[in-house]
Every structure is written in structure tokens, then in C-alpha cells.
Design an enzyme around this catalytic site. Structure first.
Site, mmCIF file in Angstrom:
data_model
loop_
_atom_site.group_PDB
_atom_site.id
_atom_site.type_symbol
_atom_site.label_atom_id
_atom_site.label_comp_id
_atom_site.label_asym_id
_atom_site.label_seq_id
_atom_site.Cartn_x
_atom_site.Cartn_y
_atom_site.Cartn_z
ATOM 1 N N HIS A 101 0.834 -1.212 0.000
ATOM 2 C CA HIS A 101 0.000 0.000 0.000
ATOM 3 C C HIS A 101 0.869 1.264 0.000
ATOM 4 O O HIS A 101 0.413 2.332 0.385
ATOM 5 C CB HIS A 101 -0.948 0.035 1.204
ATOM 6 C CG HIS A 101 -1.643 -1.264 1.456
ATOM 7 N ND1 HIS A 101 -2.802 -1.611 0.816
ATOM 8 C CD2 HIS A 101 -1.320 -2.313 2.254
ATOM 9 C CE1 HIS A 101 -3.189 -2.818 1.229
ATOM 10 N NE2 HIS A 101 -2.299 -3.263 2.087
ATOM 11 N N SER A 133 16.114 19.760 -15.670
ATOM 12 C CA SER A 133 15.074 20.788 -15.705
ATOM 13 C C SER A 133 15.679 22.080 -16.221
ATOM 14 O O SER A 133 16.811 22.428 -15.881
ATOM 15 C CB SER A 133 14.499 21.001 -14.298
ATOM 16 O OG SER A 133 13.711 22.180 -14.253
#
Length: 485
Positions: free
Chosen positions: A160, A290
Site C-alpha cells: 500500500h 530541468s
């Protein structure tokens, strides 16, 4: 189209990035016009050769003329013929006949358009699988080497996406490999299940060929068998309409979509691990992450795989829809759709396999980060071991459980409310109640004691299932691959 005599500006027209930017030259050629129309001519040759061997009046000279012009394709003439006739197969019949005047009368004898169209598609699909399978095997091989190298390295497991029991870096990689091994089997089966459409005629009844051979059913069956063998297939579909069943395309694209799902899952895991700074894909010396943030190391390869895998998974909807609306012996609303989805599925699968190979050849592991994350979570996971050790030292299980409950909640508050490190073990060391096992704490917290049989599972899995599956591809394992644009 550019005007006659003018050079076309290719940068002024849309080009699919699947070909112009990403896919291999081999896969691009497999779906090229040259491969397609060259295969049409070979199929016309196979038909003429087989018809001649069964007694039709076809000469050696006609066969030789066809053989000499298999790749002598005047694409300009073919385009002009198609514009005039509005029929691609007849345009190429005329173009082939133009350079084979002696054979012109027997080219395409008894056949329908799908003789060349569908049979070529099946050849291209088969060849496409033959290009993908070694690439998939190489990815599995690279990941197997990685899993073997890190079979023993403990790492925090997640369920999870919440901290769970420990696993190892290599064992987690084996989860990826197992999915890809299933894909390898699926692709092999899909390729081997392909049959040839063969020589079936206009509506699949072989009526035209029965007429050519004056009602001799045995010769018609032998014609089908001979052409099928010449095309490299062991079997042909026994019954067809004008086309082979479009459910075949569903089977082909289903296994490719399943491969896309596997690679999407793998690359999503790598992206999550990159965020955790535990594992990163390769990052080149001059690569920019970036334009605004110079420090960024974005997992662009894995992101590309996920992006393209998403496209691959959706393409199976095309053949599902197409197969469902084929009326009786066939309709032509399949043609334009299949020109797009079949080629794009193989081109996309080719791209993501090449990219995943590049990723798997350069995965970077950061052991110190992995160790630090284990240290943050392992103390809580070790509570059961601490309780058992205290009981063996003469303590009361319920008293010990309560002590640990209080200390663990205090430590959790430090982590969650103060942003500090997990100090549970320090609290245990400072509590006189646990003095009987203070000397055992290091051994009780050894991460390798929490990974179960993960290292043994890795070794057994790689030896008994993975390496044997790769044996047919050993000669094609090749060197490292460079990333496309």
C-alpha cells in the site's frame, strides 16, 4: 505531396515520432512501404511458382523475370496508378507487370487482394515478434544480472506504499523479471500461433483456383500448402472469409498490451524509488533534468516508458472493435484502422523495450540511503524479536508488550510530530527493564535476519526459470544500447 521536380521539405510535414524519434531502424523497416510491397511481389512469385509446379501454363522465363524484379519497384509509377485506379493492389500489379512484360499475364492469377494484403500482414507480424523477442530477452538478462548482484541487499518493502517487512533489492527486481518472463512466453506463443492466410480466393472458398485446376481439389489444397511453406509458415488457416479472422489481431495486440502493462509497472517502481533516492536510472554527464531547476535528476527514461506503454495498452481496443463489426466475409472498414494500430503497437513495444534495456544497464543503487530508511523503520519491525528475547531471558510477555507499546508510541511521536529520527532502540537501551537483552540488540536488529528466504528465492528463480528461458536468445544478447532522443 511536393510538386514534381520539387524537393519535399520533410520538416514541413507531420512525422510520427514513433519512427522519426524513437523506434529502431529494423522495426521501422518491418512496417515500411518497401518491405510491404517487396513482400507482395514475393507472394506473387510464390503463387506463380506453385501454380507452375502443379501444371498451369507458366514458363521458366516468366518466373525468372519476376525473380529479377522483386525489388525493382517504381514507387512513383505505383502512386500514379493508385491515384488513377483507387486500388492499391491493382496499382502494384500494373507496376510489377510493367517491368515484367512476359509475366504480366500470370501475375496475381486467381488471387484476390487479400492474398497479398493479409498474407503480408501475417509475415510482418511474425517478423515483428522476431524483432521484439530478443530485445525482451536482453532486458530480462540485464535485470537478472542486477537481481543476482543485489540478491542479499536488504531493502524496506512496501505494501500500500506503506513500510512493510524487509525484502532485498534483488528480490524486488525478480518481481519485475517474473512479469517479463510471462510476457516472453506470451509473445513466443502469439508468434507461433500465427498461421498463413494462404491461397483462399475472394470469399475464402478457393473457387477461382478450383476453376483454374479444372475441379481438382487435391491440386488446390497442394497449392495452398506449397505457398504457405514458401512463405515460411507451417500451417495456414483452414477457413477464412476474404480476410483471415480479425480475432488474430486481437491476440497479437493483447500480448503487446500486456507487455506494456509490465513495463509501466516496472518503470513506475523505478520512478518511486528515484523519489526515495534509493535507486536511479542512468543520468548522463551533460544531461539536464530541468530548464529551471539545475539540481533536478528527473527519471525521464522511465517516464518515457510509462508514457508510451500507456499508448500501447490502449491500442488493443482497435482490433477488439474491428473484429466485432466485420460483416459476413469482410468489410473494408478494417483497413485504415489496421494500418495504424498494428504498426504502432510493434513500434511502441520496440521503443519501450530498447529504453528499458538502457535503464536496466545503468541502474544506480544507493546503499546508504537504503540502510538509513531501514534504520528508520526496522526498530518497530523488531519489536516481536525483542519480546521473544525478553521472555527467553525470564521476562513476562504481557509486561514486555506494554513497555514496548509505550516506548514505540513515544518514538513515533518524535518521527511524526517533531520530524526527528526513530529513537525507539535508544529508548530501549536507556530502560533498565530491557537490560537482560541490551547486548543482543545489535543481532536482533540485523537487517539480513528480516529478509527471510529472499536471497535463496532469487538464486533459485534465476537458475531454474529465468536463465533457461533465455537460452534460445543467447546469440542475440549483444552489447549495451544507447538511448534514442
Amino acid at each position: 505531396m511536393a510538386a514534381p521536380g520539387e524537393e519535399e521539405d520533410v520538416m514541413a510535414r507531420y512525422r510520427s515520432p514513433l519512427v522519426s524519434r524513437y523506434a529502431s531502424a529494423e522495426m521501422g523497416y518491418n512496417f515500411s512501404e518497401r518491405k510491404k510491397f517487396g513482400t507482395w511481389r514475393r507472394l506473387w512469385l510464390y503463387l506463380a511458382q506453385a501454380e507452375k509446379s502443379l501444371g498451369l501454363p507458366i514458363t521458366d522465363e516468366q518466373i525468372q523475370e519476376m525473380e529479377a524484379n522483386l525489388d525493382n519497384i517504381d514507387f512513383k509509377m505505383a502512386a500514379e496508378e493508385e491515384k488513377k485506379l483507387r486500388h492499391d493492389v491493382m496499382a502494384h500489379v500494373h507496376t510489377f507487370a510493367h517491368c515484367c512484360p512476359k509475366a504480366a499475364a500470370i501475375i496475381h492469377l486467381g488471387a484476390t487482394s487479400c492474398y497479398v494484403g493479409d498474407n503480408t500482414d501475417l509475415i510482418v507480424l511474425r517478423d515483428g515478434f522476431n524483432l521484439l523477442l530478443p530485445k525482451l530477452a536482453r532486458v530480462i538478462s540485464r535485470l537478472a544480472d542486477f537481481a543476482e548482484k543485489y540478491a542479499d541487499m536488504p531493502a524496506l518493502g512496501f505494501t500500500h506504499y506503506q513500510p512493510a517487512q524487509l525484502t532485498t533489492v534483488g528480490k524486488r527486481c525478480c518481481l519485475w523479471i517474473q512479469d517479463l518472463c510471462m510476457d516472453l512466453q506470451n509473445l513466443e506463443r502469439a508468434r507461433d500461433d500465427l498461421r498463413f492466410r494462404g491461397v483462399k480466393g475472394t470469399t475464402g472458398t478457393q473457387a477461382s483456383f478450383l476453376q483454374l485446376f479444372e475441379g481438382d481439389h487435391n491440386k488446390v489444397e497442394e497449392l495452398d500448402r506449397l505457398v504457405t511453406a514458401k512463405a515460411g509458415f507451417k500451417r495456414a488457416y483452414m477457413v477464412t472469409g476474404q480476410t483471415y479472422s480479425r480475432k488474430v489481431d486481437i491476440g497479437v495486440l493483447s500480448v503487446l498490451a500486456s507487455l506494456g502493462a509490465s513495463i509501466h509497472k516496472i518503470c513506475t517502481d523505478i520512478r518511486l524509488l528515484a523519489n526515495l533516492k534509493e535507486i536511479e536510472e542512468p543520468f548522463e554527464k551533460d544531461q539536464i533534468g530541468s530548464s529551471a531547476m539545475p539540481y533536478k535528476r528527473n527519471p525521464m527514461r522511465s517516464e518515457r516508458c510509462c508514457s508510451l506503454a500507456r499508448h500501447l495498452m490502449t491500442l488493443v481496443m482497435d482490433p477488439l472493435q474491428t473484429a466485432s463489426v466485420q460483416w459476413f466475409e469482410r468489410t473494408l472498414d478494417d483497413s485504415a484502422n489496421r494500418r495504424v494500430c498494428l504498426a504502432e503497437a510493434f513500434l511502441t513495444a520496440d521503443i519501450i523495450l530498447s529504453t528499458l534495456q538502457n535503464i536496466s544497464e545503468g541502474l544506480v543503487v544507493y546503499p546508504k540511503v537504503i540502510e538509513r530508511r531501514i534504520r528508520q523503520e526496522l526498530p518497530f519491525m523488531a519489536t516481536e524479536n525483542i519480546i521473544m528475547a525478553m521472555v527467553k531471558a525470564g521476562g513476562n510477555r504481557q509486561d514486555c508488550h506494554e513497555k514496548i507499546r509505550v516506548l514505540s508510541q513515544q518514538a513515533a511521536a518524535v518521527v511524526k510530530q517533531e520530524g526527528g529520527d526513530n529513537d525507539f532502540i535508544a529508548r530501549v537501551r536507556a530502560d533498565p527493564y530491557f537490560s537482560p537483552i541490551h547486548k543482543q540488540l545489535e543481532s536482533l536488529l540485523d537487517p539480513s535476519s528480516f529478509t527471510g528466504r529472499a536471497p535463496q528465492q532469487v538464486a533459485k528463480f534465476l537458475k531454474e526459470e529465468v536463465r533457461p528461458a533465455l537460452i534460445p536468445y543467447q546469440s542475440k544478447m549483444g552489447g549495451k544500447i544507447e538511448l534514442a532522443l
